[in-house]
Design a protein around this motif. Structure first.
Motif, PDB file in Angstrom:
ATOM      1  N   PRO A 145       0.799  -1.231   0.000  1.00 22.17           N
ATOM      2  CA  PRO A 145       0.000   0.000   0.000  1.00 22.17           C
ATOM      3  C   PRO A 145       0.832   1.281   0.000  1.00 22.17           C
ATOM      4  CG  PRO A 145      -0.654  -1.451   1.803  1.00 22.17           C
ATOM      5  CD  PRO A 145       0.536  -2.054   1.167  1.00 22.17           C
ATOM      6  N   MET A 146       2.091   1.195   0.399  1.00 20.30           N
ATOM      7  CA  MET A 146       2.940   2.383   0.470  1.00 20.30           C
ATOM      8  C   MET A 146       3.749   2.605  -0.809  1.00 20.30           C
ATOM      9  SD  MET A 146       2.164   3.592   3.397  1.00 20.30           S
ATOM     10  CE  MET A 146       3.433   4.787   3.714  1.00 20.30           C
ATOM     11  N   ALA A 147       3.578   1.741  -1.791  1.00 16.79           N
ATOM     12  CA  ALA A 147       4.366   1.861  -3.025  1.00 16.79           C
ATOM     13  C   ALA A 147       4.012   3.152  -3.764  1.00 16.79           C
ATOM     14  CB  ALA A 147       4.098   0.660  -3.930  1.00 16.79           C
ATOM     15  N   PRO A 148       5.039   3.814  -4.300  1.00 17.28           N
ATOM     16  CA  PRO A 148       4.768   4.996  -5.128  1.00 17.28           C
ATOM     17  C   PRO A 148       3.972   4.598  -6.376  1.00 17.28           C
ATOM     18  CG  PRO A 148       7.113   4.812  -4.585  1.00 17.28           C
ATOM     19  CD  PRO A 148       6.453   3.551  -4.142  1.00 17.28           C
ATOM     20  N   THR A 149       3.243   5.541  -6.916  1.00 15.73           N
ATOM     21  CA  THR A 149       2.411   5.278  -8.090  1.00 15.73           C
ATOM     22  C   THR A 149       3.240   4.737  -9.248  1.00 15.73           C
ATOM     23  OG1 THR A 149       0.944   7.050  -7.399  1.00 15.73           O
ATOM     24  CG2 THR A 149       0.701   6.291  -9.641  1.00 15.73           C
ATOM     25  N   ALA A 150       4.447   5.244  -9.414  1.00 15.75           N
ATOM     26  CA  ALA A 150       5.297   4.763 -10.511  1.00 15.75           C
ATOM     27  C   ALA A 150       5.581   3.272 -10.356  1.00 15.75           C
ATOM     28  CB  ALA A 150       6.600   5.554 -10.552  1.00 15.75           C
ATOM     29  N   ASP A 151       5.834   2.821  -9.127  1.00 15.23           N
ATOM     30  CA  ASP A 151       6.087   1.395  -8.886  1.00 15.23           C
ATOM     31  C   ASP A 151       4.831   0.562  -9.118  1.00 15.23           C
ATOM     32  OD1 ASP A 151       8.661   2.091  -8.255  1.00 15.23           O
ATOM     33  OD2 ASP A 151       8.446   1.725  -6.093  1.00 15.23           O
ATOM     34  N   LEU A 152       3.679   1.057  -8.635  1.00 17.80           N
ATOM     35  CA  LEU A 152       2.417   0.349  -8.861  1.00 17.80           C
ATOM     36  C   LEU A 152       2.164   0.189 -10.357  1.00 17.80           C
ATOM     37  CD1 LEU A 152      -0.024   1.987  -6.276  1.00 17.80           C
ATOM     38  CD2 LEU A 152       0.885  -0.339  -6.219  1.00 17.80           C
ATOM     39  N   ALA A 153       2.362   1.280 -11.083  1.00 22.80           N
ATOM     40  CA  ALA A 153       2.122   1.261 -12.526  1.00 22.80           C
ATOM     41  C   ALA A 153       3.032   0.239 -13.206  1.00 22.80           C
ATOM     42  CB  ALA A 153       2.352   2.653 -13.112  1.00 22.80           C
ATOM     43  N   ALA A 154       4.305   0.255 -12.858  1.00 22.99           N
ATOM     44  CA  ALA A 154       5.260  -0.674 -13.483  1.00 22.99           C
ATOM     45  C   ALA A 154       4.893  -2.116 -13.174  1.00 22.99           C
ATOM     46  CB  ALA A 154       6.672  -0.364 -12.997  1.00 22.99           C
ATOM     47  N   ARG A 155       4.550  -2.405 -11.924  1.00 28.08           N
ATOM     48  CA  ARG A 155       4.215  -3.783 -11.562  1.00 28.08           C
ATOM     49  C   ARG A 155       2.887  -4.234 -12.151  1.00 28.08           C
ATOM     50  NH1 ARG A 155       4.214  -3.956  -5.699  1.00 28.08           N
ATOM     51  NH2 ARG A 155       4.827  -1.805  -5.585  1.00 28.08           N
ATOM     52  N   ALA A 156       1.992  -3.276 -12.428  1.00 26.83           N
ATOM     53  CA  ALA A 156       0.700  -3.626 -13.022  1.00 26.83           C
ATOM     54  C   ALA A 156       0.753  -3.592 -14.551  1.00 26.83           C
ATOM     55  CB  ALA A 156      -0.389  -2.681 -12.525  1.00 26.83           C
ATOM     56  N   GLY A 157       1.867  -3.119 -15.110  1.00 28.61           N
ATOM     57  CA  GLY A 157       2.027  -3.099 -16.558  1.00 28.61           C
ATOM     58  C   GLY A 157       1.267  -1.988 -17.250  1.00 28.61           C
ATOM     59  N   VAL A 158       1.153  -0.826 -16.583  1.00 26.73           N
ATOM     60  CA  VAL A 158       0.473   0.333 -17.187  1.00 26.73           C
ATOM     61  C   VAL A 158       1.353   1.561 -17.011  1.00 26.73           C
ATOM     62  CG1 VAL A 158      -1.850  -0.587 -16.773  1.00 26.73           C
ATOM     63  CG2 VAL A 158      -0.795   0.877 -15.047  1.00 26.73           C
ATOM     64  N   THR A 159       1.003   2.631 -17.707  1.00 27.44           N
ATOM     65  CA  THR A 159       1.746   3.879 -17.543  1.00 27.44           C
ATOM     66  C   THR A 159       1.358   4.518 -16.210  1.00 27.44           C
ATOM     67  OG1 THR A 159       0.068   5.275 -18.568  1.00 27.44           O
ATOM     68  CG2 THR A 159       1.720   4.264 -20.046  1.00 27.44           C
ATOM     69  N   GLU A 160       2.187   5.430 -15.766  1.00 29.49           N
ATOM     70  CA  GLU A 160       1.892   6.114 -14.506  1.00 29.49           C
ATOM     71  C   GLU A 160       0.599   6.927 -14.612  1.00 29.49           C
ATOM     72  OE1 GLU A 160       4.207   8.829 -11.178  1.00 29.49           O
ATOM     73  OE2 GLU A 160       5.307   8.085 -12.907  1.00 29.49           O
ATOM     74  N   ALA A 161       0.379   7.573 -15.769  1.00 30.61           N
ATOM     75  CA  ALA A 161      -0.852   8.355 -15.966  1.00 30.61           C
ATOM     76  C   ALA A 161      -2.079   7.448 -15.909  1.00 30.61           C
ATOM     77  CB  ALA A 161      -0.795   9.092 -17.296  1.00 30.61           C
ATOM     78  N   THR A 162      -1.994   6.281 -16.543  1.00 34.08           N
ATOM     79  CA  THR A 162      -3.109   5.328 -16.497  1.00 34.08           C
ATOM     80  C   THR A 162      -3.348   4.875 -15.066  1.00 34.08           C
ATOM     81  OG1 THR A 162      -2.704   4.584 -18.744  1.00 34.08           O
ATOM     82  CG2 THR A 162      -3.916   3.073 -17.319  1.00 34.08           C
ATOM     83  N   CYS A 163      -2.278   4.624 -14.338  1.00 32.75           N
ATOM     84  CA  CYS A 163      -2.394   4.196 -12.946  1.00 32.75           C
ATOM     85  C   CYS A 163      -3.147   5.252 -12.129  1.00 32.75           C
ATOM     86  CB  CYS A 163      -1.002   3.946 -12.369  1.00 32.75           C
ATOM     87  SG  CYS A 163      -1.001   3.351 -10.665  1.00 32.75           S
ATOM     88  N   TRP A 164      -2.748   6.512 -12.257  1.00 31.05           N
ATOM     89  CA  TRP A 164      -3.423   7.601 -11.542  1.00 31.05           C
ATOM     90  C   TRP A 164      -4.909   7.647 -11.875  1.00 31.05           C
ATOM     91  CZ3 TRP A 164      -2.260  10.335  -7.470  1.00 31.05           C
ATOM     92  CH2 TRP A 164      -0.918  10.559  -7.127  1.00 31.05           C
ATOM     93  N   ARG A 165      -5.212   7.621 -13.182  1.00 31.54           N
ATOM     94  CA  ARG A 165      -6.620   7.695 -13.606  1.00 31.54           C
ATOM     95  C   ARG A 165      -7.426   6.530 -13.053  1.00 31.54           C
ATOM     96  NH1 ARG A 165      -4.387   9.015 -18.495  1.00 31.54           N
ATOM     97  NH2 ARG A 165      -4.818   6.940 -19.333  1.00 31.54           N
ATOM     98  N   ARG A 166      -6.876   5.325 -13.148  1.00 26.72           N
ATOM     99  CA  ARG A 166      -7.577   4.132 -12.678  1.00 26.72           C
ATOM    100  C   ARG A 166      -7.810   4.193 -11.169  1.00 26.72           C
ATOM    101  NH1 ARG A 166      -8.808  -0.374 -16.076  1.00 26.72           N
ATOM    102  NH2 ARG A 166      -8.212   0.252 -18.168  1.00 26.72           N
ATOM    103  N   LEU A 167      -6.795   4.578 -10.411  1.00 22.82           N
ATOM    104  CA  LEU A 167      -6.949   4.666  -8.956  1.00 22.82           C
ATOM    105  C   LEU A 167      -7.976   5.735  -8.588  1.00 22.82           C
ATOM    106  CD1 LEU A 167      -3.255   4.247  -7.741  1.00 22.82           C
ATOM    107  CD2 LEU A 167      -5.105   2.547  -7.663  1.00 22.82           C
TER     108      LEU A 167
END
Length: 152
Positions: free
Chosen positions: A18-40
């Motif tokens: 839960p403490m992972a930065p958005t960039a790390d979440l995005a990379a591990r989920a296989g999406v861009t950081e912008a997509t990660c932000w929008r999805r969250l």
């Protein structure tokens, strides 16, 4: 609400860290950081992702005793639940209050520094709560599984 595989991957990664930065979440989920932000943001807006919380190790802070109290209330009083819950919320050592259908009406999760402290809480704060007809104490010994993740 329907979620897709991308949302599931993001939620799995968020549950794992839960403490992972958005960039790390995005990379591990296989999406861009912008997509990660929008999805969250979308998951938050739809009420699926309600927030993040700290998990405190109460034993590390000196609370060595944990007890679950199963409470049965006097159901002949129409205000019993509301009055009991309102008063139980005021006991600082009560970490959790859950209601149930069945023989047991509520469960209180209580922490204490030691057995003497628990006895004080029980006598002075729990037994004075309104409308109790029966109490059963379950002493917590250990956590076998404490995982809130689901197969998403």
């Amino acid at each position: 609400m329907q979620i897709d595989d991308t949302d599931r991957r993001l939620l799995r990664q968020l549950l794992a860290n839960p403490m992972a930065p958005t960039a790390d979440l995005a990379a591990r989920a296989g999406v861009t950081e912008a997509t990660c932000w929008r999805r969250l943001d979308r998951l938050r807006a739809r009420g699926i992702l309600r927030g993040q919380q700290a998990v405190i190790d109460w034993r590390a802070l000196g609370f060595q005793v944990e007890v679950s109290l199963r409470v049965t209330l006097d159901k002949t009083n129409p205000r019993a639940f509301d009055e009991f819950i309102a008063q139980a919320r005021l006991v600082p050592e009560v970490l959790e209050i859950q209601t149930f259908l069945g023989r047991v009406d509520l469960r209180l999760n209580i922490i204490a520094r030691d057995m003497g402290h628990y006895q004080e809480i029980y006598r002075d704060r729990i037994l004075t709560l309104p409308h109790i007809t029966d109490l059963e104490a379950l002493m917590h010994l250990s956590d076998i599984k404490s995982d809130e993740s689901l197969p998403i």
